[in-house]
Design a protein around this motif. Structure first.
Motif, PDB file in Angstrom:
ATOM      1  N   SER A 170      -4.281 -11.540 -29.198  1.00 24.13           N
ATOM      2  CA  SER A 170      -4.378 -10.740 -30.424  1.00 24.13           C
ATOM      3  C   SER A 170      -3.548 -11.315 -31.570  1.00 24.13           C
ATOM      4  O   SER A 170      -3.937 -11.208 -32.739  1.00 24.13           O
ATOM      5  CB  SER A 170      -3.941  -9.295 -30.144  1.00 24.13           C
ATOM      6  OG  SER A 170      -2.624  -9.256 -29.643  1.00 24.13           O
ATOM      7  N   PHE A 171      -2.404 -11.935 -31.264  1.00 22.74           N
ATOM      8  CA  PHE A 171      -1.550 -12.462 -32.325  1.00 22.74           C
ATOM      9  C   PHE A 171      -2.237 -13.603 -33.066  1.00 22.74           C
ATOM     10  O   PHE A 171      -2.121 -13.717 -34.294  1.00 22.74           O
ATOM     11  CB  PHE A 171      -0.218 -12.939 -31.753  1.00 22.74           C
ATOM     12  CG  PHE A 171       0.789 -13.303 -32.813  1.00 22.74           C
ATOM     13  CD1 PHE A 171       1.388 -12.326 -33.590  1.00 22.74           C
ATOM     14  CD2 PHE A 171       1.135 -14.624 -33.029  1.00 22.74           C
ATOM     15  CE1 PHE A 171       2.316 -12.659 -34.569  1.00 22.74           C
ATOM     16  CE2 PHE A 171       2.057 -14.964 -34.006  1.00 22.74           C
ATOM     17  CZ  PHE A 171       2.642 -13.979 -34.772  1.00 22.74           C
ATOM     18  N   SER A 172      -2.961 -14.432 -32.323  1.00 21.95           N
ATOM     19  CA  SER A 172      -3.695 -15.511 -32.977  1.00 21.95           C
ATOM     20  C   SER A 172      -4.770 -14.951 -33.903  1.00 21.95           C
ATOM     21  O   SER A 172      -5.132 -15.567 -34.910  1.00 21.95           O
ATOM     22  CB  SER A 172      -4.334 -16.432 -31.931  1.00 21.95           C
ATOM     23  OG  SER A 172      -5.240 -15.711 -31.107  1.00 21.95           O
ATOM     24  N   SER A 173      -5.287 -13.764 -33.578  1.00 20.20           N
ATOM     25  CA  SER A 173      -6.313 -13.131 -34.402  1.00 20.20           C
ATOM     26  C   SER A 173      -5.724 -12.498 -35.652  1.00 20.20           C
ATOM     27  O   SER A 173      -6.389 -12.434 -36.692  1.00 20.20           O
ATOM     28  CB  SER A 173      -7.066 -12.067 -33.592  1.00 20.20           C
ATOM     29  OG  SER A 173      -7.693 -12.635 -32.462  1.00 20.20           O
ATOM     30  N   VAL A 174      -4.469 -11.998 -35.550  1.00 16.75           N
ATOM     31  CA  VAL A 174      -3.830 -11.393 -36.725  1.00 16.75           C
ATOM     32  C   VAL A 174      -3.723 -12.408 -37.854  1.00 16.75           C
ATOM     33  O   VAL A 174      -4.009 -12.110 -39.026  1.00 16.75           O
ATOM     34  CB  VAL A 174      -2.432 -10.846 -36.356  1.00 16.75           C
ATOM     35  CG1 VAL A 174      -1.688 -10.405 -37.617  1.00 16.75           C
ATOM     36  CG2 VAL A 174      -2.553  -9.673 -35.396  1.00 16.75           C
ATOM     37  N   PHE A 175      -3.322 -13.642 -37.522  1.00 17.47           N
ATOM     38  CA  PHE A 175      -3.185 -14.688 -38.526  1.00 17.47           C
ATOM     39  C   PHE A 175      -4.404 -15.600 -38.587  1.00 17.47           C
ATOM     40  O   PHE A 175      -4.367 -16.654 -39.222  1.00 17.47           O
ATOM     41  CB  PHE A 175      -1.931 -15.535 -38.237  1.00 17.47           C
ATOM     42  CG  PHE A 175      -0.645 -14.805 -38.515  1.00 17.47           C
ATOM     43  CD1 PHE A 175      -0.084 -14.817 -39.772  1.00 17.47           C
ATOM     44  CD2 PHE A 175      -0.001 -14.095 -37.514  1.00 17.47           C
ATOM     45  CE1 PHE A 175       1.100 -14.136 -40.038  1.00 17.47           C
ATOM     46  CE2 PHE A 175       1.182 -13.410 -37.758  1.00 17.47           C
ATOM     47  CZ  PHE A 175       1.736 -13.435 -39.026  1.00 17.47           C
ATOM     48  N   GLY A 176      -5.467 -15.200 -37.910  1.00 19.42           N
ATOM     49  CA  GLY A 176      -6.662 -16.031 -37.880  1.00 19.42           C
ATOM     50  C   GLY A 176      -7.711 -15.652 -38.887  1.00 19.42           C
ATOM     51  O   GLY A 176      -8.806 -16.225 -38.910  1.00 19.42           O
ATOM     52  N   GLY A 177      -7.450 -14.678 -39.728  1.00 17.54           N
ATOM     53  CA  GLY A 177      -8.422 -14.243 -40.728  1.00 17.54           C
ATOM     54  C   GLY A 177      -8.998 -12.875 -40.405  1.00 17.54           C
ATOM     55  O   GLY A 177      -8.754 -12.315 -39.336  1.00 17.54           O
ATOM     56  N   CYS A 178      -9.740 -12.345 -41.310  1.00 21.96           N
ATOM     57  CA  CYS A 178     -10.323 -10.998 -41.178  1.00 21.96           C
ATOM     58  C   CYS A 178     -11.674 -11.104 -40.469  1.00 21.96           C
ATOM     59  O   CYS A 178     -12.678 -11.515 -41.078  1.00 21.96           O
ATOM     60  CB  CYS A 178     -10.478 -10.366 -42.557  1.00 21.96           C
ATOM     61  SG  CYS A 178     -11.299  -8.764 -42.537  1.00 21.96           S
ATOM     62  N   LEU A 179     -11.713 -10.748 -39.180  1.00 25.28           N
ATOM     63  CA  LEU A 179     -12.950 -10.848 -38.403  1.00 25.28           C
ATOM     64  C   LEU A 179     -14.054  -9.927 -38.926  1.00 25.28           C
ATOM     65  O   LEU A 179     -15.209 -10.362 -39.062  1.00 25.28           O
ATOM     66  CB  LEU A 179     -12.663 -10.563 -36.927  1.00 25.28           C
ATOM     67  CG  LEU A 179     -13.840 -10.728 -35.960  1.00 25.28           C
ATOM     68  CD1 LEU A 179     -14.394 -12.146 -36.022  1.00 25.28           C
ATOM     69  CD2 LEU A 179     -13.408 -10.367 -34.533  1.00 25.28           C
TER      70      LEU A 179
END
Length: 458
Positions: free
Chosen positions: A101-110
Motif C-alpha cells: 500500500s505504501f508504494s501505492s500512496v506515492f505511486g499516483g492517484c489510481l
C-alpha cells in the motif's frame, strides 16, 4: 520425579535472565519497515501532495484518513492478539500490507487513472484510500511488535533494552530515509509534475526495500514468544478492559505516550515546511536537518541501553528530555531567518530530547503491563489508538491553516510567524511541559535486576 511447579519456577527464572545481544538486536530490526515508511509519511506526504497541486486542507484530509484508520485498527488488532497470539504471523501480514500500500500512496492517484479524471476531489479520495490501507497494515505491525516486549522477557532491564534498541533502529530508519531522499532530491529537479512523482516514487520504493530486508532478519532471528504459557503469565485467563481502566497508572502512561508522540510526530511533519518557508534554507536542508536530529537520537538511544533502570530513573530521564524540548521549542519560535544556521544546534537538542522521551515513555508501558501478559495487546493497542487519533487531528488542524497570512511577532523584526513556526515551536514544547508534569505524579514500581548479559556498545 520432577514436580510440575518446579518446572514452572525454573522456566520463570530462565525467562527473567538478561537477554543477550543478538536477541535484542534481532527484535529491534522488526520495526524498520514501519519506521522508514513512517518517517517518509510524516516528513514528505504533505509536501508531496501539495507539490502535486492539492490544497493544504485536502492534503491534511489524506493524512487524517490514514491516522483514523490506524487508530481504530490498533484497537481491533490488540484485542485479536490478546485472544489468539501469534505475534510473528500478525507482524508478517502487516508488513506485507505496508509494503504494497505504501508504494501505492506515492505511486499516483489510481482512481484518477481509471476514470480519466484528475480533479482535486477524486485525487483526495484516491490517496485517502491507500493512506487508510497503509495505516491499517502499519498498525498491525506496530501493535504485534510492541506487544512482544513483555512476552519475550520478564527482566525489566532487558525490556528497556528492547525498547531502546527498537528506538535506535528507528533512528537508523530515519537516517536511511533522509540519505535516500538527499540523493534523490539531488538527482531530480522536482520542478515538473512528472519529476515530483518520480522522485517521491523512488524514495518510497527504496524505503520499502531497505525496511523489508530488516523485517526478514527479525522474522528469522526472533523466536515466537509464548504469550499464554503459564510460566510467563500469572493470570492465565483473558484480562478484561475494565482491569486497566481501574488503574490510575494506565491514564498516566496514556497521557505520557500520547503527548510524547505529539511532540515527535508534529515536529517531524512541520520541520520541512519550517526550514524551507520560514528560514529560507535550501532544498537539501529538508533532509539534512532531520538527519542531524536522528543521528543524535541514535547515539542517545544506544547509550540508554547500557543503563540499569528503575522507576525513578525512568521519570528523571523523561523529565530531562521534556525540558530539552521546551528549550528547543522556544528557540524555534523566536529564531529569525538571518540566524537560520542556529537550527543545526537546535537539531542536536531535539534529537537528544526525542530519544530520552521516547525510550523512557514506551518503557513506562512495560511497567504498566508488568506480568499481565494476556492484556498487553489491548494496552499497546489502546494507547496507539489515542496517539494516532490525536496526531491526526492536530496535523489536520495545523495544515488546514497552512499558507495563511503571516503575522509579525514582537520578539524579532525579521521573523514572520507562520502556522509552521507556531506548530513546530509551541505545540511540541507545550506537550513536553504537560508530559513532564504528568510524569512527576506517577508512582512507578521500583524494579532492580541484573544488567544486560552483553553490553551492546562493545
Amino acid at each position: 520425579m520432577v514436580d510440575a511447579n518446579d518446572n514452572v519456577v525454573s522456566a520463570e527464572a530462565q525467562n527473567a535472565e538478561p537477554l543477550r545481544r543478538l536477541a535484542i538486536l534481532g527484535y529491534g530490526a522488526g520495526h524498520m519497515l514501519n519506521d522508514i515508511t513512517s518517517a517518509c509519511w510524516f516528513t514528505y506526504l504533505l509536501l508531496f501532495l501539495t507539490d502535486l497541486g492539492l490544497s493544504p486542507r485536502h492534503a491534511a484530509i489524506v493524512m487524517l484518513s490514514g491516522q483514523i484508520a490506524d487508530a481504530f485498527a490498533t484497537i481491533f488488532v490488540g484485542e485479536l492478539i490478546d485472544r489468539f497470539g501469534h505475534f510473528k504471523l500478525w507482524h508478517a501480514g502487516g508488513s506485507i500490507l505496508v509494503a504494497i500500500s505504501f508504494s501505492s500512496v506515492f505511486g499516483g492517484c489510481l482512481p484518477c487513472k481509471i476514470f480519466g479524471i484528475n480533479s482535486s476531489v477524486l485525487q483526495t479520495i484516491g490517496y485517502s484510500i491507500f493512506a487508510a490501507i497503509f495505516n491499517v497494515g502499519w498498525a498491525v505491525t506496530q501493535v504485534s511488535h510492541m506487544s512482544m516486549v513483555n512476552c519475550i522477557t520478564l527482566n525489566p532491564i532487558s525490556r528497556v533494552a528492547l525498547v531502546s534498541c527498537r528506538n535506535a533502529y528507528t533512528m537508523v530508519a530515519n537516517l536511511s530515509l533522509y540519505a535516500v531522499a538527499l540523493v534523490v532530491f539531488s538527482i531530480y529537479s522536482g520542478k515538473t509534475y512528472t519529476d515530483i512523482k518520480l522522485e517521491y516514487r523512488w524514495i518510497a520504493y527504496l524505503s520499502i526495500f531497505l525496511g523489508g530486508c530488516f523485517v526478514c532478519i527479525f522474522l528469522i532471528g526472533t523466536k515466537e514468544p509464548e504469550m499464554r504459557h503459564q510460566s510467563r503469565c500469572k493470570n492465565f485467563s483473558k484480562i478484561s478492559w475494565n482491569y486497566w481502566f481501574r488503574k490510575v497508572l494506565y491514564y498516566q502512561v496514556a497521557l505520557i505516550y500520547v503527548l510524547t508522540r505529539l511532540v515527535t510526530n508534529v515536529s517531524q511533519a512541520l520541520l520541512a515546511f519550517y526550514v524551507i518557508n520560514d528560514l529560507g534554507m535550501p532544498q537539501s536542508s529538508k533532509a539534512l536537518v532531520p538527519a542531524i536530529i536522528y543521528v543524535c537520537s541514535f547515539i542517545v538511544s544506544v547509550t540508554l541501553q547500557e543503563i540499569s533502570w528503575s522507576g525513578s530513573r525512568l521519570k528523571a530521564f523523561f523529565t530531562v528530555g521534556a525540558l530539552l524540548w521546551i528549550f528547543s521549542g522556544a528557540g524555534i519560535f523566536i529564531l529569525p531567518s538571518s540566524l537560520r544556521n542556529i537550527i543545526y544546534i537546535l537539531s542536536i537538542t531535539i534529537g537528544i530530547a526525542n530519544a530520552l522521551m521516547m525510550v523512557t515513555g514506551i518503557s513506562m508501558q512495560s511497567i504498566l503491563v508488568g506480568e499481565d501478559l494476556n492484556g498487553c495487546g489491548f494496552v499497546y493497542g489502546s494507547l496507539s489508538f489515542l496517539d494516532k487519533l490525536s496526531c491526526g487531528l492536530a496535523l489536520y488542524a495545523l495544515e488546514s491553516y497552512q499558507g495563511s497570512t503571516r503575522i509579525v511577532i514582537s520578539v524579532s523584526d525579521n521573523a514572520g510567524s507562520s502556522v509552521s513556526r507556531y506548530g513546530l515551536g509551541l505545540i511540541p514544547a507545550s506537550c513536553a511541559l504537560l508530559s513532564a508534569l504528568v510524569a512527576s505524579t506517577m508512582d512507578l514500581e521500583e524494579t532492580h535486576s541484573e544488567p544486560l548479559a552483553e553490553p551492546l556498545l562493545v
